[in-house]
Design a protein around this motif. Structure first.
Motif, PDB file in Angstrom:
ATOM      1  N   ARG A  42      15.372  48.397 -94.627  1.00 34.20           N
ATOM      2  CA  ARG A  42      16.068  48.271 -95.909  1.00 34.20           C
ATOM      3  C   ARG A  42      17.445  47.618 -95.670  1.00 34.20           C
ATOM      4  NH1 ARG A  42      19.678  52.769 -98.716  1.00 34.20           N
ATOM      5  NH2 ARG A  42      20.507  51.460-100.372  1.00 34.20           N
ATOM      6  N   ALA A  43      18.112  48.024 -94.602  1.00 31.18           N
ATOM      7  CA  ALA A  43      19.433  47.457 -94.301  1.00 31.18           C
ATOM      8  C   ALA A  43      19.350  45.933 -94.175  1.00 31.18           C
ATOM      9  CB  ALA A  43      19.991  48.074 -93.026  1.00 31.18           C
ATOM     10  N   GLY A  44      18.280  45.469 -93.527  1.00 30.87           N
ATOM     11  CA  GLY A  44      18.083  44.033 -93.380  1.00 30.87           C
ATOM     12  C   GLY A  44      17.991  43.347 -94.736  1.00 30.87           C
ATOM     13  N   GLN A  45      17.282  43.995 -95.661  1.00 34.73           N
ATOM     14  CA  GLN A  45      17.149  43.425 -97.020  1.00 34.73           C
ATOM     15  C   GLN A  45      18.495  43.411 -97.742  1.00 34.73           C
ATOM     16  OE1 GLN A  45      14.216  45.832 -99.001  1.00 34.73           O
ATOM     17  NE2 GLN A  45      12.525  44.998 -97.822  1.00 34.73           N
ATOM     18  N   GLU A  46      19.251  44.487 -97.606  1.00 30.97           N
ATOM     19  CA  GLU A  46      20.559  44.569 -98.270  1.00 30.97           C
ATOM     20  C   GLU A  46      21.513  43.507 -97.718  1.00 30.97           C
ATOM     21  OE1 GLU A  46      21.432  46.464-100.780  1.00 30.97           O
ATOM     22  OE2 GLU A  46      19.793  47.919-100.859  1.00 30.97           O
ATOM     23  N   VAL A  47      21.470  43.316 -96.407  1.00 30.66           N
ATOM     24  CA  VAL A  47      22.304  42.288 -95.778  1.00 30.66           C
ATOM     25  C   VAL A  47      21.955  40.924 -96.362  1.00 30.66           C
ATOM     26  CG1 VAL A  47      22.648  41.033 -93.602  1.00 30.66           C
ATOM     27  CG2 VAL A  47      22.787  43.535 -93.632  1.00 30.66           C
ATOM     28  N   ARG A  48      20.649  40.690 -96.483  1.00 28.84           N
ATOM     29  CA  ARG A  48      20.164  39.397 -96.972  1.00 28.84           C
ATOM     30  C   ARG A  48      20.704  39.096 -98.381  1.00 28.84           C
ATOM     31  NH1 ARG A  48      19.035  36.127 -93.985  1.00 28.84           N
ATOM     32  NH2 ARG A  48      18.224  37.718 -92.623  1.00 28.84           N
ATOM     33  N   THR A  49      20.838  40.128 -99.215  1.00 31.31           N
ATOM     34  CA  THR A  49      21.315  39.887-100.592  1.00 31.31           C
ATOM     35  C   THR A  49      22.773  39.427-100.610  1.00 31.31           C
ATOM     36  OG1 THR A  49      22.077  42.164-100.943  1.00 31.31           O
ATOM     37  CG2 THR A  49      19.794  41.692-101.546  1.00 31.31           C
ATOM     38  N   LEU A  50      23.503  39.717 -99.537  1.00 30.91           N
ATOM     39  CA  LEU A  50      24.911  39.314 -99.495  1.00 30.91           C
ATOM     40  C   LEU A  50      25.123  37.969 -98.804  1.00 30.91           C
ATOM     41  CD1 LEU A  50      26.451  42.812 -98.636  1.00 30.91           C
ATOM     42  CD2 LEU A  50      26.661  41.583-100.803  1.00 30.91           C
ATOM     43  N   LEU A  51      24.067  37.485 -98.161  1.00 29.37           N
ATOM     44  CA  LEU A  51      24.168  36.187 -97.489  1.00 29.37           C
ATOM     45  C   LEU A  51      23.677  35.082 -98.422  1.00 29.37           C
ATOM     46  CD1 LEU A  51      22.718  37.222 -93.997  1.00 29.37           C
ATOM     47  CD2 LEU A  51      25.118  36.724 -94.530  1.00 29.37           C
ATOM     48  N   LYS A  52      24.122  33.873 -98.154  1.00 28.25           N
ATOM     49  CA  LYS A  52      23.661  32.735 -98.957  1.00 28.25           C
ATOM     50  C   LYS A  52      22.294  32.283 -98.434  1.00 28.25           C
ATOM     51  CE  LYS A  52      28.298  31.068 -99.912  1.00 28.25           C
ATOM     52  NZ  LYS A  52      29.371  30.167 -99.485  1.00 28.25           N
ATOM     53  N   PRO A  53      21.539  31.547 -99.253  1.00 29.74           N
ATOM     54  CA  PRO A  53      20.236  31.056 -98.775  1.00 29.74           C
ATOM     55  C   PRO A  53      20.410  30.277 -97.465  1.00 29.74           C
ATOM     56  CG  PRO A  53      20.505  30.610-101.116  1.00 29.74           C
ATOM     57  CD  PRO A  53      21.832  31.130-100.629  1.00 29.74           C
ATOM     58  N   GLY A  54      19.603  30.614 -96.495  1.00 26.53           N
ATOM     59  CA  GLY A  54      19.645  29.889 -95.220  1.00 26.53           C
ATOM     60  C   GLY A  54      20.743  30.372 -94.278  1.00 26.53           C
ATOM     61  N   TYR A 306      23.228  45.327 -81.228  1.00 27.84           N
ATOM     62  CA  TYR A 306      22.524  46.569 -81.584  1.00 27.84           C
ATOM     63  C   TYR A 306      23.394  47.399 -82.528  1.00 27.84           C
ATOM     64  CZ  TYR A 306      20.567  51.253 -81.081  1.00 27.84           C
ATOM     65  OH  TYR A 306      20.050  52.493 -81.338  1.00 27.84           O
ATOM     66  N   ARG A 307      24.667  47.488 -82.208  1.00 28.25           N
ATOM     67  CA  ARG A 307      25.581  48.334 -82.992  1.00 28.25           C
ATOM     68  C   ARG A 307      25.891  47.728 -84.361  1.00 28.25           C
ATOM     69  NH1 ARG A 307      29.516  50.362 -78.002  1.00 28.25           N
ATOM     70  NH2 ARG A 307      28.231  52.175 -77.475  1.00 28.25           N
ATOM     71  N   LEU A 308      25.939  46.411 -84.436  1.00 34.99           N
ATOM     72  CA  LEU A 308      26.141  45.782 -85.748  1.00 34.99           C
ATOM     73  C   LEU A 308      24.987  46.191 -86.664  1.00 34.99           C
ATOM     74  CD1 LEU A 308      27.594  43.836 -87.645  1.00 34.99           C
ATOM     75  CD2 LEU A 308      26.414  41.926 -86.506  1.00 34.99           C
ATOM     76  N   ALA A 309      23.776  46.131 -86.151  1.00 36.67           N
ATOM     77  CA  ALA A 309      22.612  46.566 -86.934  1.00 36.67           C
ATOM     78  C   ALA A 309      22.707  48.052 -87.255  1.00 36.67           C
ATOM     79  CB  ALA A 309      21.321  46.274 -86.157  1.00 36.67           C
ATOM     80  N   ALA A 310      23.166  48.842 -86.289  1.00 37.87           N
ATOM     81  CA  ALA A 310      23.256  50.298 -86.493  1.00 37.87           C
ATOM     82  C   ALA A 310      24.239  50.638 -87.624  1.00 37.87           C
ATOM     83  CB  ALA A 310      23.680  50.981 -85.195  1.00 37.87           C
ATOM     84  N   VAL A 311      25.327  49.893 -87.698  1.00 38.01           N
ATOM     85  CA  VAL A 311      26.305  50.117 -88.774  1.00 38.01           C
ATOM     86  C   VAL A 311      25.639  49.845 -90.127  1.00 38.01           C
ATOM     87  CG1 VAL A 311      28.416  49.208 -89.839  1.00 38.01           C
ATOM     88  CG2 VAL A 311      28.376  49.691 -87.389  1.00 38.01           C
ATOM     89  N   PHE A 312      24.921  48.745 -90.216  1.00 29.31           N
ATOM     90  CA  PHE A 312      24.253  48.415 -91.488  1.00 29.31           C
ATOM     91  C   PHE A 312      23.173  49.459 -91.833  1.00 29.31           C
ATOM     92  CE2 PHE A 312      25.328  43.743 -90.451  1.00 29.31           C
ATOM     93  CZ  PHE A 312      26.542  43.846 -91.107  1.00 29.31           C
ATOM     94  N   LYS A 313      22.477  49.931 -90.808  1.00 32.82           N
ATOM     95  CA  LYS A 313      21.428  50.938 -91.066  1.00 32.82           C
ATOM     96  C   LYS A 313      22.048  52.256 -91.533  1.00 32.82           C
ATOM     97  CE  LYS A 313      18.101  49.185 -87.680  1.00 32.82           C
ATOM     98  NZ  LYS A 313      17.521  49.456 -86.355  1.00 32.82           N
ATOM     99  N   ALA A 314      23.242  52.552 -91.052  1.00 30.83           N
ATOM    100  CA  ALA A 314      23.919  53.783 -91.490  1.00 30.83           C
ATOM    101  C   ALA A 314      24.415  53.628 -92.930  1.00 30.83           C
ATOM    102  CB  ALA A 314      25.089  54.095 -90.561  1.00 30.83           C
ATOM    103  N   ILE A 315      24.829  52.429 -93.279  1.00 29.96           N
ATOM    104  CA  ILE A 315      25.326  52.180 -94.640  1.00 29.96           C
ATOM    105  C   ILE A 315      24.148  52.151 -95.628  1.00 29.96           C
ATOM    106  CG2 ILE A 315      26.446  50.436 -96.120  1.00 29.96           C
ATOM    107  CD1 ILE A 315      28.125  49.647 -93.604  1.00 29.96           C
TER     108      ILE A 315
END
Ligand SMILES: [Zn+2]
Length: 330
Positions: A42-54, A306-315
């Motif tokens: 889910r964190a990956g999806q949330e990150v994607r919504t804040l990034l621009k296409p590509g 790894y930790r950057l991903a972990a922060v997003f997964k915690a959020i």
């Protein structure tokens, strides 16, 4: 001071302002490794919504450095960030005496706009902008995402956390123990050659050595395969406290950066529009330094990803399935 000596110092100083922590290659690797650990979450999806296409996290991871170069990257959002954040250059680091054991609020080399404070604020903004009512930096969720993606990388570069201080005899001292000394500016005042500093060495040379070590393998695939994640890489307690924990860990590595260097002649550099009058030093590295620093950087880049991903997964944790919820009492 000889004229030649003055020349190499001037050349060296002029490079300081352009230094990119871990260089683009290092930061991009951190972003790519984070994407690996976010796959299917889910964190990956949330990150994607804040990034621009590509736009991927590898690109996001260099945003904070690109915003230092408004002429080269004149994007409206970067201009707005810089206008609201005149201190943004200092967000990338703290300068704790390397002899210290931990990042502690208020000690030498920390301040309210250092890397730990800014990361904490970015995490709050991503959790909920309302949860960060004191958001004097006017960060929005996208800006916070860009900044975290970069500063987590910086937090794993030892010279972005630890610093050496030298007395009149060019000996290391600890201002926290009451001694007087001049900071090395994250080792930007240590010159290896006319055009390279010890800070720059850790930003780019070490990453280059690591990439060479990977030989023909894709760099991030190599790192992920050779450094599988370990439980101790995880932060403990609330996610907002993790940057401080990781700063303390990196401070331990900063000691090693200074163990195997020989500090040579110093020279007085006159005041200019960026710096007060200060000393800079010539340094030489022990023969094993290249290999040791490369090994540190390989692990740190992987851990940072790894930790950057972990922060997003915690959020943005995974939603709990109804049958996994604790049963309610009848
Ligand atoms: Zn940086």
């Amino acid at each position: 001071m000889t004229k030649n000596l003055f020349l190499w110092i001037t050349l060296g100083s002029s490079l300081v302002g352009n230094a990119f922590a871990y260089g683009n290659a290092g930061h991009q690797a951190v972003g790519t490794i984070a994407e690996h650990y976010l796959e299917g979450t889910r964190a990956g999806q949330e990150v994607r919504t804040l990034l621009k296409p590509g736009e991927g996290l590898d690109r996001a991871a260099t945003w904070a450095d690109r915003s230092k170069l408004p002429d080269k990257y004149p994007s409206a959002e970067m201009k707005e960030f810089v206008a609201n954040n005149p201190e943004h250059h200092s967000y990338h680091y703290c300068d704790i005496p390397f002899q210290e054991k931990a990042y502690r609020e208020g000690i030498t080399g920390t301040n309210p706009h250092d890397i730990v404070h800014i990361l904490r604020l970015c995490i709050q903004v991503l959790q909920s902008p309302e949860a960060a009512p004191e958001n004097p930096l006017k960060l929005n969720k996208r800006t916070a995402l860009m900044l975290i993606s970069h500063y987590i990388g910086d937090l794993h570069q030892p010279l972005h956390v630890g610093c050496s201080y030298l007395d009149e005899q060019s000996q290391f001292v600890n201002p926290e123990a009451g001694a007087k000394g001049q900071a090395d500016a994250g080792a930007n005042y240590y010159h290896l050659t006319a055009s390279s500093t010890l800070h720059g060495y850790w930003d780019t040379q070490t990453v280059k050595h690591a990439r060479d070590h990977a030989k023909s393998e894709d760099f991030t695939t190599y790192l992920i395969a050779h450094f599988p994640s370990k439980p101790e890489w995880n932060g403990t307690g609330p996610v907002g406290t993790w940057p401080e924990q990781w700063a303390t860990e990196t401070l331990g590595l900063a000691k090693q950066c200074f163990e195997d260097i020989k500090v040579g002649d110093r020279s007085l550099v006159p005041k200019d529009d960026k710096h007060e009058e200060h000393f800079e030093w010539k340094v030489t590295l022990a023969p094993a330094y290249a290999e040791k620093s490369r090994d540190i950087v390989e692990l740190e880049l992987t851990k940072a990803g790894y930790r950057l991903a972990a922060v997003f997964k915690a959020i943005w944790p995974e939603p709990v399935a109804p049958d996994e919820k604790a049963p309610t009492k009848p």
